[in-house]
Write a protein that holds these residues in place. Structure first.
Motif, mmCIF file in Angstrom:
data_model
loop_
_atom_site.group_PDB
_atom_site.id
_atom_site.type_symbol
_atom_site.label_atom_id
_atom_site.label_comp_id
_atom_site.label_asym_id
_atom_site.label_seq_id
_atom_site.Cartn_x
_atom_site.Cartn_y
_atom_site.Cartn_z
ATOM 1 N N SER A 59 0.929 -1.127 -0.114
ATOM 2 C CA SER A 59 -0.027 -0.008 0.032
ATOM 3 C C SER A 59 0.920 1.263 0.003
ATOM 4 C CB SER A 59 -0.902 -0.097 1.305
ATOM 5 O OG SER A 59 -2.002 -1.238 1.141
ATOM 6 N N GLU A 60 1.922 1.036 0.805
ATOM 7 C CA GLU A 60 2.965 2.453 0.768
ATOM 8 C C GLU A 60 3.383 2.473 -0.562
ATOM 9 O OE1 GLU A 60 5.537 1.543 4.097
ATOM 10 O OE2 GLU A 60 4.176 1.841 5.498
ATOM 11 N N GLY A 61 3.886 1.517 -1.377
ATOM 12 C CA GLY A 61 4.448 1.637 -2.550
ATOM 13 C C GLY A 61 3.500 2.138 -3.643
ATOM 14 N N LEU A 62 2.336 1.666 -3.486
ATOM 15 C CA LEU A 62 1.090 2.011 -4.419
ATOM 16 C C LEU A 62 0.922 3.666 -4.260
ATOM 17 C CD1 LEU A 62 -0.881 1.704 -6.732
ATOM 18 C CD2 LEU A 62 -2.342 0.840 -4.931
ATOM 19 N N ALA A 63 0.814 3.856 -2.842
ATOM 20 C CA ALA A 63 0.468 5.300 -2.715
ATOM 21 C C ALA A 63 1.416 6.378 -2.909
ATOM 22 C CB ALA A 63 0.299 5.449 -1.110
ATOM 23 N N GLY A 64 2.883 5.990 -2.878
ATOM 24 C CA GLY A 64 3.965 6.756 -3.410
ATOM 25 C C GLY A 64 3.744 6.965 -4.863
ATOM 26 N N ASP A 65 3.190 5.878 -5.752
ATOM 27 C CA ASP A 65 3.307 5.870 -7.116
ATOM 28 C C ASP A 65 2.272 6.799 -7.528
ATOM 29 O OD1 ASP A 65 5.481 4.271 -7.440
ATOM 30 O OD2 ASP A 65 4.144 2.389 -8.127
ATOM 31 N N VAL A 66 1.105 6.783 -6.681
ATOM 32 C CA VAL A 66 -0.150 7.847 -6.940
ATOM 33 C C VAL A 66 0.407 9.131 -6.697
ATOM 34 C CG1 VAL A 66 -2.466 8.433 -6.022
ATOM 35 C CG2 VAL A 66 -1.879 5.870 -6.619
ATOM 36 N N ALA A 67 1.156 9.618 -5.597
ATOM 37 C CA ALA A 67 1.327 10.701 -5.356
ATOM 38 C C ALA A 67 2.192 11.421 -6.227
ATOM 39 C CB ALA A 67 2.163 10.638 -4.049
ATOM 40 N N TRP A 68 3.213 10.424 -6.940
ATOM 41 C CA TRP A 68 3.937 10.830 -7.895
ATOM 42 C C TRP A 68 3.117 11.301 -9.198
ATOM 43 C CZ3 TRP A 68 4.523 8.764 -12.723
ATOM 44 C CH2 TRP A 68 5.465 9.098 -13.611
ATOM 45 N N ALA A 69 2.099 10.307 -9.490
ATOM 46 C CA ALA A 69 1.454 10.871 -10.482
ATOM 47 C C ALA A 69 0.662 12.299 -10.327
ATOM 48 C CB ALA A 69 0.310 9.500 -11.017
ATOM 49 N N VAL A 70 0.142 12.458 -9.361
ATOM 50 C CA VAL A 70 -0.754 13.669 -9.016
ATOM 51 C C VAL A 70 0.328 14.775 -8.975
ATOM 52 C CG1 VAL A 70 -1.854 14.699 -7.232
ATOM 53 C CG2 VAL A 70 -2.373 12.345 -7.496
ATOM 54 N N GLU A 71 1.548 14.667 -8.325
ATOM 55 C CA GLU A 71 2.383 15.860 -8.400
ATOM 56 C C GLU A 71 2.830 16.147 -9.937
ATOM 57 O OE1 GLU A 71 5.468 14.861 -5.676
ATOM 58 O OE2 GLU A 71 4.121 14.837 -4.137
ATOM 59 N N SER A 72 3.107 14.953 -10.736
ATOM 60 C CA SER A 72 3.327 15.445 -12.198
ATOM 61 C C SER A 72 2.448 15.976 -13.160
ATOM 62 C CB SER A 72 3.698 13.789 -12.848
ATOM 63 O OG SER A 72 5.005 13.358 -12.286
ATOM 64 N N TYR A 73 1.285 15.581 -12.633
ATOM 65 C CA TYR A 73 0.130 15.961 -13.363
ATOM 66 C C TYR A 73 0.079 17.660 -12.913
ATOM 67 C CZ TYR A 73 -4.432 17.661 -14.848
ATOM 68 O OH TYR A 73 -5.600 18.247 -15.380
ATOM 69 N N ARG A 123 -3.946 4.712 5.467
ATOM 70 C CA ARG A 123 -2.666 5.375 6.144
ATOM 71 C C ARG A 123 -1.787 5.711 5.176
ATOM 72 N NH1 ARG A 123 -2.796 1.801 10.034
ATOM 73 N NH2 ARG A 123 -1.505 0.230 8.866
ATOM 74 N N ALA A 124 -1.400 4.845 3.919
ATOM 75 C CA ALA A 124 -0.683 5.434 3.256
ATOM 76 C C ALA A 124 -0.810 6.410 2.394
ATOM 77 C CB ALA A 124 -0.138 3.956 2.382
ATOM 78 N N LEU A 125 -1.962 6.545 1.956
ATOM 79 C CA LEU A 125 -2.420 7.621 1.110
ATOM 80 C C LEU A 125 -2.366 9.030 1.830
ATOM 81 C CD1 LEU A 125 -5.544 6.158 -0.921
ATOM 82 C CD2 LEU A 125 -2.963 6.671 -1.627
ATOM 83 N N LEU A 126 -2.604 8.858 3.162
ATOM 84 C CA LEU A 126 -2.578 10.187 4.156
ATOM 85 C C LEU A 126 -1.258 10.524 4.087
ATOM 86 C CD1 LEU A 126 -5.445 9.319 6.951
ATOM 87 C CD2 LEU A 126 -5.342 11.144 5.090
ATOM 88 N N ALA A 127 -0.315 9.610 4.306
ATOM 89 C CA ALA A 127 0.788 9.760 4.390
ATOM 90 C C ALA A 127 1.746 10.564 2.986
ATOM 91 C CB ALA A 127 1.624 8.795 4.953
ATOM 92 N N ARG A 128 1.310 10.343 1.965
ATOM 93 C CA ARG A 128 1.726 10.741 0.813
ATOM 94 C C ARG A 128 1.098 11.727 0.009
ATOM 95 N NH1 ARG A 128 6.027 7.349 -1.011
ATOM 96 N NH2 ARG A 128 6.536 6.218 0.825
ATOM 97 N N LEU A 129 -0.343 11.942 0.374
ATOM 98 C CA LEU A 129 -0.897 12.793 -0.500
ATOM 99 C C LEU A 129 -1.568 13.973 0.333
ATOM 100 C CD1 LEU A 129 -3.370 10.736 -2.499
ATOM 101 C CD2 LEU A 129 -1.344 11.886 -3.359
#
Length: 449
Positions: A59-73, A123-129
């Motif tokens: 979950s932490e790895g996926l949340a990191g990839d989602v955060a990267w995609a949101v920031e890149s956009y 928990r992972a998404l709250l920590a990254r987004l």
């Protein structure tokens, strides 16, 4: 301290009542309970120490990839940059990204079967987004739906489920469950086989106690059970040999006693009539009756075959003797009510009880009905003087005559109730006494089904 002891004793009683009462149930519990506890402990350790940890890391790895995609956009929200971002995410991270212009985040979410999945993802998404988000792990079987609020609308990310959850967990649980069921089935088969041997031994012992021969019984099962079966067969042989010897002895005694009695009766028949002659005939008749009762009590009726009979006919036949003695008898029994008994033995037992009631009372009521717990019950009531409650058991003792003032020249040696109980117990039942609604004595004959 006293309250603690009382509480402990109460809990022990509750646990004792909750445990199985049969050997099969207890043996199964002894084997299955440790296996079940072990399986539960292993499953708990697996989920707590492995599956949950792996799921959190994914979950932490996926949340990191989602955060990267949101920031890149957000760095370059142009259509060309979005297309390039979508292509790169699809190729490198297996993420499907799409912009939903003007949309808002959903408000509800279906909970996952395992709550730890949603907790780890949240928990992972709250920590990254930093932006508002929504996700759903149950809508699609193979994907996790994640949506993030951006100024242009909602950025939707579909990720393969195995990127967020350790998908092999359910396989482990399935194998553990299958293993438990297989072990349980094997245990049931083995325990059932051992318990069946004990049940056969108990059934053979019960049949022997009721006078039913069980020639098909053979020692079977574990070594200890076979030892008990061999001991039972040896005991049965000794008892049967003793019964045969006693029967032969009684037959000889009967023959030896009846021969001189017959000669005396013949001599009295040829003698001149007179008062002393009549008294001697009466004494001989009483002696003959006493010998018959002694022999019947000692011999029992164990050699008689068991038959299924209608009880009403037998009761009416027995009641005729009481009617001839001057008593008024009422019979209440279903004509179709049957029981598997030794007819002559049961007839003798009921005759003793009914005639005993006729001697002491004028009104007799005999009823028979099926018991809810199985078997039948025959009740004999009379309106005689009855017996004190503290002397009910004394009435069943052999040669015990409760009425000390009774004329000793009357027939009867105090064996009627003793014979009745002996016959009932020989059938696997019993005879008990209580107060009759008619005011006298109530005798209850209980017979098994």
């Amino acid at each position: 301290m006293r309250l603690r002891l009382l509480s402990s004793a109460r809990w022990q009683r509750i646990i004792k009542r909750s445990l199985p009462t049969t050997l099969f149930g207890r043996s199964l519990l002894i084997i299955i309970l440790p296996v079940a506890v072990m399986q539960i402990a292993v499953t708990w350790v697996f989920f707590d120490a492995h599956w949950q940890t792996v799921t959190s890391r994914l979950s932490e790895g996926l949340a990191g990839d989602v955060a990267w995609a949101v920031e890149s956009y957000q760095d370059d929200p142009s259509p060309a940059a979005l297309a390039k971002l979508t292509d790169r995410a699809e190729r490198s991270m297996s993420l499907s990204i799409a912009l939903q212009p003007g949309r808002t985040l959903p408000t509800g979410r279906r909970p996952a079967l395992f709550a730890v999945v949603d907790r780890s993802m949240e928990r992972a998404l709250l920590a990254r987004l930093d932006a508002p988000f929504w996700f759903d792990t149950t809508r699609y079987p193979a994907y996790v739906d994640i949506r993030v609020k951006v100024p242009q609308g909602v950025l939707r990310v579909l990720a393969p489920r195995d990127r967020a959850i350790a998908t092999q967990g359910h396989i482990f649980v399935l194998w553990m469950t299958v293993a438990t069921l297989i072990l349980t089935a094997i245990s049931i088969l083995f325990i059932r086989n051992q318990v069946r041997a004990i049940e056969r031994l108990a059934s053979a012992a019960e049949d022997f106690g009721r006078g039913i021969e069980a020639p098909a019984f053979k020692p079977h099962g574990a070594r200890e059970v076979r030892q008990a079966a061999h001991a039972f067969l040896a005991m049965k042989s000794r008892i049967q040999r003793h019964i045969d010897q006693r029967t032969a002895l009684l037959a000889s005694v009967s023959h030896d006693l009846r021969t001189p009695l017959t000669r005396l009766k013949l001599e009295l028949a040829l003698a001149e009539p007179g008062k002393r002659n009549a008294e001697m005939k009466r004494d001989l008749a009483e002696m003959e009756h006493m010998i018959d009762e002694y022999l019947a009590f000692a011999r029992g009726e164990g050699g008689e075959a068991v038959e299924t009979i209608r009880l009403r006919g037998l009761i009416e036949e027995v009641s005729e003797g009481a009617v001839r003695a001057g008593a008024r008898v009422e019979v209440a029994a279903d004509p179709e009510l049957t029981a598997s008994v030794r007819p002559n033995a049961l007839k003798r037992a009921l005759s003793n009880l009914v005639m005993n009631a006729a001697v002491h009372g004028e009104h007799i009521a005999v009823a028979a009905h099926a018991r809810t717990s199985g078997g039948v019950e025959i009740i004999i009531d009379d309106d005689g003087p009855g017996i004190p409650e503290d002397r009910y058991e004394d009435a069943f003792k052999a040669f015990n005559r409760l009425d000390e003032s009774r004329n000793q020249n009357e027939k009867g040696v105090g064996l009627g109730l003793a014979i009745a109980r002996d016959v009932a117990r020989g059938h696997g039942g019993d005879v008990t006494l209580s107060r009759s609604p008619l005011g006298g004595l109530r005798a209850i004959v209980r017979l098994p089904g």
